[in-house]
Design a protein around this motif. Structure first.
Motif, mmCIF file in Angstrom:
data_model
loop_
_atom_site.group_PDB
_atom_site.id
_atom_site.type_symbol
_atom_site.label_atom_id
_atom_site.label_comp_id
_atom_site.label_asym_id
_atom_site.label_seq_id
_atom_site.Cartn_x
_atom_site.Cartn_y
_atom_site.Cartn_z
ATOM 1 N N THR A 1 0.821 -1.211 0.000
ATOM 2 C CA THR A 1 0.000 0.000 0.000
ATOM 3 C C THR A 1 0.860 1.270 0.000
ATOM 4 O O THR A 1 0.534 2.247 -0.680
ATOM 5 C CB THR A 1 -0.912 -0.004 1.241
ATOM 6 N N PHE B 1 2.197 3.227 -3.122
ATOM 7 C CA PHE B 1 1.201 3.860 -3.993
ATOM 8 C C PHE B 1 1.806 4.956 -4.871
ATOM 9 O O PHE B 1 1.421 5.121 -6.035
ATOM 10 C CB PHE B 1 0.080 4.446 -3.131
ATOM 11 N N LEU C 1 -4.675 4.912 3.436
ATOM 12 C CA LEU C 1 -4.455 5.331 2.046
ATOM 13 C C LEU C 1 -5.368 6.497 1.656
ATOM 14 O O LEU C 1 -4.933 7.457 1.007
ATOM 15 C CB LEU C 1 -4.689 4.141 1.120
ATOM 16 N N TYR D 1 -3.248 9.510 -0.052
ATOM 17 C CA TYR D 1 -2.920 9.220 -1.455
ATOM 18 C C TYR D 1 -2.965 10.480 -2.320
ATOM 19 O O TYR D 1 -2.230 10.605 -3.299
ATOM 20 C CB TYR D 1 -3.890 8.164 -2.031
#
Ligand SMILES: [Zn+2]
Length: 552
Positions: A315, A318, A369, A373
């Motif tokens: 994760t 990303f 996330l 992100y």
């Protein structure tokens, strides 16, 4: 089915023979494929997960966040299971290494999304007041819909059966077979990560436009006419881009077809393999990109290689996929129309000014996330690629990307660093530690500038990093010296190396009296002049990938 029959036979022989008991304990497995059927209105779903047993045992555990599951069978035998901490565990007869078994069950897809995003399952009114149905797993999220190995680095095959009202169209990755009330998608390509592969959209509003041949790939748009998108797409520009990507990184990974669909999506775009989502607001929206529709289409097509075919190790990796999607779009534009690329770089720097997290956030606890992100889109392409092409060369950066992309595998940010070190010949340890990894709100470096008259028409331009005790930041950028008269402009190039320097002096002979300067006029570095701005003047935090309609 042949493998299944063989496994059953093998199990019963073992049971009868009695010499070796079937394996007991937890099964280590690899999911080969998901066969997933659901009704877009009732959300009733039936799932079949084909699993290869890597280490034999009698209990299979798989992530499941969708809630209770019924009618569970393993290897066609009814089994009971437990669901604890979003992990489903079912136990059966025991299976040897290498056998293939199928986990089946029925459930109802939860009518919920992650925060105000569309991650999960949602029905949203489109521009014409019709329902847009969307199932999106995103990174680590496929267990929202049924038992699913949701680790980001997993690839699988998919077969979707979508039940829908008459006259609706449904789209998902793979070969689409459209029926009146049932549409199937069959995805058998090698590179289908769950974050994007597990994705289905349906709409009663779509009309189809043939966009022609893009680098040997047939492009089709499923559009809602009132978006204006069909008329706004420059097909030859995007055809050239797809051909360029194929030239750089190898064959398009998803056969001979690429589809785009429009809708009231939360994001500007999303990269389902061969099946790209586009927000219905992309035409005419104000944006820091020169052309948000064109930029988004190229960005999402880049993800066919960077994100889908080559996917995330974890994760917190990303950032590399977004950084590549942005950077490659920029490089292509820079070769054709540098003004468009310049606007992209300046947008990145603007977004970075408001970032709340480092590209790889090391905060404790690490942020979810969904919370960080959005900060990948500006700082990511700047620190991973654009700053390095200014310190070294574009050829070095493109060669690193060619090492990383074009095969079905997962990579992390560390792999990106290693490839860049290989092609530049540099040790980028300090560079990555300064720019990429960190906790809290990024403190991008700030510099003072002095242009000292050295006599004889020369100027010593002294650039010094403020607060060097907090760490040095390596990059290279211009300072544009200016005079009082029109046309008086001369750039000096300040190269702080990959490790950074407390100061750097460059001598210039501009041929005019220097009365001012512009710091980093081309957005080559996340470097800023002067001390930190007062909080009131700080840049807002911007998530550039959230579609206009979803911003508050
Ligand atoms: Zn992206």
């Amino acid at each position: 089915m042949r493998a299944l029959a063989f496994t059953l036979l093998a199990s019963s022989l073992l049971a009868c023979g009695g010499d070796t008991p079937p394996p007991a304990g937890p099964i280590d497995y690899t999911v080969i494929g998901y066969d997933y059927a659901f009704d877009i209105e009732t959300r009733a779903a039936a799932t079949a997960v084909d699993v290869r047993v890597d280490t034999g045992g009698d209990c299979l555990s798989m992530p499941l966040r969708a809630g209770q599951i019924a009618d569970v069978t393993l290897d066609d035998e009814p089994v009971s299971g437990t669901l604890e901490g979003n992990i489903l565990t079912v136990c059966g007869a025991g299976w040897e290494d290498g056998s293939e078994i199928t986990l089946r069950g029925t459930l109802e897809i939860p009518d919920e999304t992650w925060g105000d995003s569309q991650v999960g399952y949602s029905v949203t009114d489109d521009l014409e007041g019709q329902p847009f149905y969307y199932l999106v797993s995103w990174v680590g999220g496929c267990d929202r819909f049924g038992p699913c190995d949701s680790a980001p680095d997993r690839f699988a095959h998919y077969h979707f059966t979508v039940h829908h009202p008459s006259g609706y169209k449904a789209l998902c990755p793979g070969t689409v077979t459209a029926g009146d009330t049932e549409t199937t998608c069959d995805f058998t390509f090698a590179g289908g990560p769950t974050y994007s592969g597990f994705g289905v959209a349906a709409s009663p509003s779509w009309t189809t436009d043939d966009l022609g041949d893009w680098g040997g790939v047939h492009a089709t748009l499923y559009d809602i006419p009132s978006t204006g998108i069909a008329d706004a797409i420059d097909t030859s520009y995007h055809a050239d881009y797809l051909a360029w990507m194929i030239d750089q990184f190898g064959p398009y990974p998803y056969g001979d077809e690429i589809r785009f669909f429009t809708g009231p999506t939360y994001w500007n775009g999303f990269e389902h393999p061969g099946n790209i989502a586009l927000a219905d607001t992309l035409v005419g929206q104000s944006s820091r990109y020169a052309n948000p529709l064109a930029h988004t289409i190229n960005h999402e097509m880049t993800h066919m290689w960077a994100g889908d075919q080559t996917t995330l190790s974890g994760t917190y990796d990303f950032v590399w996929k977004e950084a590549m999607a942005e950077y490659l779009t920029y490089v292509f534009d820079d070769q054709r129309d540098p003004a468009i690329a310049a606007k992209t770089a300046s947008a990145w720097k603007y977004f970075a000014g408001g970032a709340a997290y480092y590209p790889v956030p090391m905060d404790d606890p690490r942020p979810a996330l969904l919370d960080y992100y959005g900060d990948a889109y500006g700082p990511g392409p700047m620190v991973l690629f654009h700053q390095l092409e200014r310190l070294y060369s574009r050829d070095d950066v493109m060669a690193a990307l060619a090492m990383l992309l074009g095969t079905e595998r997962s990579i992390g940010v560390d792999d990106v660093k290693t490839a860049l070190e290989t092609t530049t010949g540099a040790d980028l340890t300090n560079y990555f530690n300064a720019w990429v990894y960190g906790s809290g709100k990024p403190a991008w470096p700030r510099f003072s500038v002095q242009a000292l008259d050295a006599g004889g028409g020369d100027y010593n331009v002294l650039v010094a990093q403020l607060d060097p005790q907090n760490g040095l930041y390596g990059c290279a950028f211009a300072v544009e010296l200016t005079g009082d008269n029109p046309g008086e402009s001369d750039e000096v190039w300040v190269d702080m190396g990959p490790d950074g320097k407390t100061s750097q002096m460059v001598t210039a002979s501009p041929g005019f009296s220097v009365t001012g300067w512009t710091f980093d006029p081309h957005a080559d570095c996340l470097a800023y002049e002067g001390p930190v701005a007062a909080p009131a003047a700080a840049q807002p935090r911007i998530n550039p990938w959230v579609a206009r309609r979803s911003r508050r």
